[in-house]
Write an enzyme that holds these catalytic residues in place. Structure first.
Site, PDB file in Angstrom:
ATOM      1  CG  HIS A  93      -5.499 -36.233   7.116  1.00 49.79           C
ATOM      2  ND1 HIS A  93      -6.692 -36.821   6.731  1.00 49.79           N
ATOM      3  CD2 HIS A  93      -4.556 -37.189   7.008  1.00 49.79           C
ATOM      4  CE1 HIS A  93      -6.468 -38.090   6.436  1.00 49.79           C
ATOM      5  NE2 HIS A  93      -5.180 -38.350   6.596  1.00 49.79           N
ATOM      6  NE  ARG A 137      -5.398  -4.538  -3.880  1.00 47.06           N
ATOM      7  CZ  ARG A 137      -5.979  -4.776  -2.725  1.00 47.06           C
ATOM      8  NH1 ARG A 137      -5.265  -4.968  -1.657  1.00 47.06           N
ATOM      9  NH2 ARG A 137      -7.284  -4.830  -2.633  1.00 47.06           N
ATOM     10  CG  MET A 194      -5.937  -2.996  12.991  1.00 44.10           C
ATOM     11  SD  MET A 194      -5.151  -1.594  13.751  1.00 44.10           S
ATOM     12  CE  MET A 194      -4.884  -0.560  12.338  1.00 44.10           C
ATOM     13  CB  SER A 205      13.041 -42.492 -18.204  1.00 47.52           C
ATOM     14  OG  SER A 205      11.864 -41.837 -17.810  1.00 47.52           O
ATOM     15  N   GLY A 236      -6.842 -10.696   7.987  1.00 42.72           N
ATOM     16  CA  GLY A 236      -6.497 -11.128   9.338  1.00 42.72           C
ATOM     17  C   GLY A 236      -5.641 -10.096  10.046  1.00 42.72           C
ATOM     18  CB  CYS A 290       8.236 -41.214 -16.763  1.00 41.89           C
ATOM     19  SG  CYS A 290       9.212 -42.513 -16.024  1.00 41.89           S
ATOM     20  CE  LYS A 341      -3.815  -0.510   2.412  1.00 43.17           C
ATOM     21  NZ  LYS A 341      -4.443  -0.749   3.730  1.00 43.17           N
ATOM     22  CE1 TYR A 350      10.886 -38.339 -21.519  1.00 44.19           C
ATOM     23  CE2 TYR A 350      12.957 -38.362 -22.732  1.00 44.19           C
ATOM     24  CZ  TYR A 350      12.003 -39.013 -21.973  1.00 44.19           C
ATOM     25  OH  TYR A 350      12.165 -40.331 -21.653  1.00 44.19           O
ATOM     26  NE  ARG A 400      -5.192   3.529   3.820  1.00 47.16           N
ATOM     27  CZ  ARG A 400      -5.206   3.871   2.546  1.00 47.16           C
ATOM     28  NH1 ARG A 400      -4.623   5.009   2.160  1.00 47.16           N
ATOM     29  NH2 ARG A 400      -5.757   3.086   1.652  1.00 47.16           N
TER      30      ARG A 400
END
Ligand code: ADP
Ligand code: MG
Ligand code: MG
Length: 902
Positions: free
Chosen positions: A459, A343, A109, A786, A107, A854, A29, A874, A98
């Site tokens: 979880h 912003r 102030m 691979s 969350g 892979c 800000k 690759y 601010r």
């Protein structure tokens, strides 16, 4: 500048001193307020206290030396510029305090407006405003309310109730009908509420108000919700927040004043236009708090044309300056426009693509920058099926979108019930307060998982992501009552069996069945929507950016595909070959019986007979894939899993045998199978007789597969095709294993290709740590490597994915032992180091050795960047992730060229 530095650090910056690149120091800000100030835009003067001051305050519990003096000096400068003194009874300067961290964070102030008002300056303010007492008392009651709530933790509802009560007494529902006397009385009530909760009077000293508000912003960095949010979003805990002190301008001075928010484009779709809301005669918070209905920003043109035009001009200027979508907050005081925030705006995944492409068209950014501004997670989101939402459809609640997708099903409250219903072919959504390892079967059975507690590392979230299952967690509005099999939300009850729809991307929860739509983006990848003829801006944007990613990337992209259909789809999605064709599925279904015969074979002849029957089946499987991938390499992995995985379970067989005995029936075959299962039982199948070890102990097994692969290739070549088979030996740990398999394979290849030559490469997976550590030796016998990063991860860490993901990963994530599951993103330090070693030593031993990956890491954005940096040729991933891998492989080139990747 009056800033005086007693410490060697400067803790306070005037808005004229900062700029947008100082977010670390000034917060987002503050940095942007400074930027706008220096662009010459109308920003009320003010100053920013740095994040370093916050860090120092939090570390010691006191303001660092010199900070107080700096604040005093800056306040003095501000007072001089404004010609008023903070809280002066005759003609008060008022300020807002601010918070503003580097990343915007719910969350913390937020804001206290009108700091500097007290019992006497409120009168001064009224005089200043031409005798507008209503305005002055409205501002004062707002100060007590915001200060009480955010600085002193007074429950906000108490103030809200008092305001409601005041309106009710007056017989109105609009705060605009309250006059000066009503508001003066309300201030009295607010003060009592303040005393009741804090045990002290509302502070009358303007400087004390300012000091307390600044400290409260500092302290809010460690508020519980802020800490939780940071953990979820992986924002470092030690950044601290800046504090902005900004002189007040007033949107509540009458009908010619007001306040609003706006976006320079639609943050949902990316469409160009004016998007915003305006509220006349109101102060900042009112717009978002929804106390009165706002009007669309366009109506400001009727209320105040000059201010509207100025605003549009400023918005255009900001877009051009930031070269991106901006969101802004502004206030109009008696007709005059003031900018209070800007912003680079948050946006949806769709808008990210559309806006990036638009900005290229507008000449503001180039295609590299456009590619840099989108990412694979956003693309993946756009590929999930979605709910077909209508305006009438309102979510009943929402939580955290923890694992994307759109899932619809009947609500169940425990794992067992989920399994029962799923077995009866019902789609179910498992609803729990939080999930535990015991819930695993139910989670597997469910279409989606919904919890009322826990965040992105809970979880439920971790396991669901691992399974690719839709999950919404932490929907705390849900009161889940498992014993009574129902949940309530906002007085509404949802019982077991009721249908809900959950959106794992947005976190929204809908009652009933919401129809699901295939994604436009997938239809484009499938070739059903031609971008040249599409009028869908999203399809056009995705096409342009994907094309650029393809042009930029160095990594090849292949797919893991086990059937011709999968290979064909992968190809449509842009795959340049198959990086992993698993042959084990070819042993399932109606071929099981053959496999059982193979396993039970008592003599060599029996075994050879079973293999001979499998040969033509495998040959046609491979031919189908070679045809689908004609001209592109196809890596076929020889059989990998332990053979007992193809047999029925011990329990199942034991029951069959017992039942047959009971009934006096013949159970000879089942008995045979049962004893085979007992004989082949392994304590740790993952570390047992599998992969190359099978090939070395079961005569003829690998030979049959090699023959099938080469014969299929010859067949395709004879038909005019261009097959490029690559034979891959799994689980090699020592070069001798590979050499043995290779010697046998080479004989078969020579034999089968006598009439029709086909080039066949032979290589190996690198998935056992020992293979990585002896890669130089192994490369002598391998034409390609691979990396099987799933097994490599399991063996490097010494845990098996199936056992650990549900058991303790959530805890490891909570404790920060893992930043992210090592099965989701490659563990660069450990497992990645093995990859690096093997790549370097393999290439040193055999220049030009082909290197690929892979396993699902091949489709994970962060891992793709890592594989790019290691110099692999690759990555291979599931067909659906191929576009994500293409995009990220393009972005990886940009980030290794300097700009950061996310
Ligand atoms: P948030 O981070 O929640 O957006 P802000 O600090 O931007 O909090 O403040 C919220 C609103 O308060 C702003 O959008 C603006 O309308 C109002 N506000 C903040 N400072 C001032 C000021 N100095 N003058 C007038 N209004 C202000
Ligand atoms: Mg704001
Ligand atoms: Mg493996």
């Amino acid at each position: 500048m009056a800033s005086q530095q007693t410490a060697d650090r400067k803790y306070v910056y005037d808005f004229t001193e900062g700029n947008k690149d100082l977010k670390d120091l000034l917060g987002g800000k503050g940095a942007n307020l400074a930027e706008m100030t220096n662009l010459g835009l109308p920003v009320p003067p003010g100053f920013t206290i740095t994040t370093e001051a916050c860090q120092a305050y939090l570390a010691t519990g006191a303001r660092p030396a010199g900070l107080a003096e700096e604040i005093t000096a800056h306040l003095g400068t501000l007072e001089e510029a404004m010609g008023r003194r903070l809280g002066d009874p005759a003609d008060p300067l008022l300020v807002s305090v601010r918070s503003g961290a580097k990343f915007s964070m719910p969350g913390m102030m937020e804001t206290v407006l009108n700091v500097g008002l007290n019992d006497s300056s409120v009168e001064g303010l009224a005089r200043q405003a031409g005798g507008n007492h209503r305005f002055a008392w409205d501002s004062y009651r707002r100060l007590i309310q915001m200060f009480g709530k955010t600085v002193c933790d007074v429950p906000g509802e108490e103030f809200e109730h008092a305001l409601e009560e005041c309106k009710r007494a007056k017989g109105t529902t609009s705060d605009l009908d309250l006059d000066a006397d009503d508001l003066r009385a309300l201030v009295g009530t607010y003060k009592k509420i303040f005393v009741k909760h804090t045990g002290r009077e509302f502070p009358q000293q303007p400087l004390e108000q300012l000091e307390l508000a600044i400290n409260a912003v500092f302290e809010s960095w460690n508020a519980e919700r802020a800490v939780l949010y940071r953990r979820q979003e992986r924002i470092p805990a030690d950044l601290g927040t800046a504090v902005n002190v900004c002189s007040m301008v007033f949107g509540n001075l009458g009908p010619d004043s007001g306040t609003g928010v706006a976006f320079t484009r639609d943050p949902a779709s990316g469409a160009q236009g004016i998007y915003g809301d305006y509220l006349a005669n109101a102060q900042g918070e009112d717009v978002v708090a929804g106390i009165r209905n706002t009007v669309p920003l366009q109506q400001l043109a009727e209320l105040n044309k000059p201010a509207y035009d100025e605003l549009l001009a400023i918005m255009a200027r900001l877009e051009e300056h930031y070269r991106d979508l901006c969101d802004i907050e502004f206030t109009i005081e008696r007709g005059k426009l003031w900018m209070l925030q800007t912003r680079v705006g948050k946006r949806t995944a769709a808008a990210a693509f559309v806006i990036a492409a638009q900005l290229v068209d507008e000449g503001l950014i180039d295609l590299d920058e456009a590619l840099h501004r989108v990412n694979g997670d956003q693309l993946a989101q756009l590929m999930f099926p979605r709910f077909r939402l209508t305006d009438e459809l309102k979510p009943m609640a929402s939580g955290i979108g923890a694992s994307p997708g759109a899932a619809v099903g009947k609500v169940v409250f425990d794992s067992q019930r989920a399994v029962e219903l799923a077995n009866a072919r019902d789609a179910v959504i498992l609803v729990r307060r939080e999930t535990h390892p015991d819930d695993l079967p139910g989670m597997v059975a469910a279409r989606g998982i919904l919890t009322s507690r826990g965040g992105k590392t809970s979880h439920a979230a971790v396991v669901a992501r691992g399974m690719g299952k839709t999950c919404v967690c932490g929907a705390d509005a849900l009161d889940v009552n498992v014993p009574e099999r129902r949940f309530t939300v906002d007085g509404q009850t949802v019982n077991e069996g009721d249908v809900v729809s959950i959106d794992g991307t947005t976190g929204r929860i809908y009652l009933g069945e919401v129809p699901v739509w295939p994604s436009e983006v997938v239809r484009y990848f499938e070739g059903e929507l031609a971008p040249e003829h599409s009028d869908d801006p999203l399809v056009v944007a995705v096409h342009r950016i994907m094309s650029h990613a393809d042009a930029r990337r160095r990594l090849g992209i292949r797919a893991n595909a086990d059937t011709g259909a999968d290979a064909a789809r992968a190809r449509r999605f842009g795959a340049e070959g198959v990086g992993l064709c698993r042959t084990e599925h070819m042993f399932l279904g109606d071929r099981r019986e053959l496999v059982e015969r193979l396993i039970l074979a008592a003599t060599d002849a029996d075994r050879q007979a079973a293999l001979a029957e499998l040969l033509p089946l495998q040959r046609s499987d491979f031919a189908e894939i070679f045809r689908a991938m004609d001209g592109q390499p196809v890596t076929v992995r020889l059989i990998d899993p332990p053979l007992h995985e193809f047999l029925p379970s011990l329990e199942e067989l034991a029951v069959h045998v017992a039942v047959a005995h009971e009934r006096g029936e013949d159970a000879a075959r089942d008995e045979q199978l049962l004893s085979a299962v007992r004989r082949m039982h392994e304590q740790n199948p993952m570390l047992g007789l599998r992969g190359v070890r099978l090939g070395l102990v079961i005569p003829g097994l690998f030979a049959m597969q090699v023959r099938a692969i080469v014969e299929a290739a010859v067949e395709c070549a004879k038909a005019g095709g261009d097959p490029k088979p690559e034979i891959m030996v799994p689980l090699v740990g020592a070069v001798q294993e590979l050499e043995t398999v290779r010697a046998e394979a080479e004989k078969i290849i020579a034999d089968v290709t006598r009439e029709q030559s086909v080039e066949v490469l032979i290589g190996t997976m690198i998935e056992v740590p020992r293979a990585a550590l002896t890669a130089g030796q192994i490369a002598e016998a391998a034409e390609f490597f691979s990396f099987g990063t799933n097994d490599l991860t399991q063996m490097a860490w010494g845990f098996s994915r199936d056992d650990v993901e549900g058991a303790f990963f959530w805890r490891y994530l909570e404790l920060g032992i893992f930043g992210i599951s090592p099965f989701e993103s490659i563990d660069a330090d450990g497992v990645g180091r093995l990859v690096r070693i093997a790549a370097e030593e393999g290439r040193a031993a055999r220049p030009g050795l082909k290197l690929g990956v892979c396993g699902e890491h091949g489709g994970d954005p962060e891992s793709v960047h890592f594989f790019h940096s290691v110099g692999l040729d690759y990555v291979s991933c599931s067909p659906f992730r191929v576009p994500v891998a293409r995009l990220e492989a393009g972005r990886a080139v940009l980030s290794s060229a300097g700009s950061d990747s996310r």
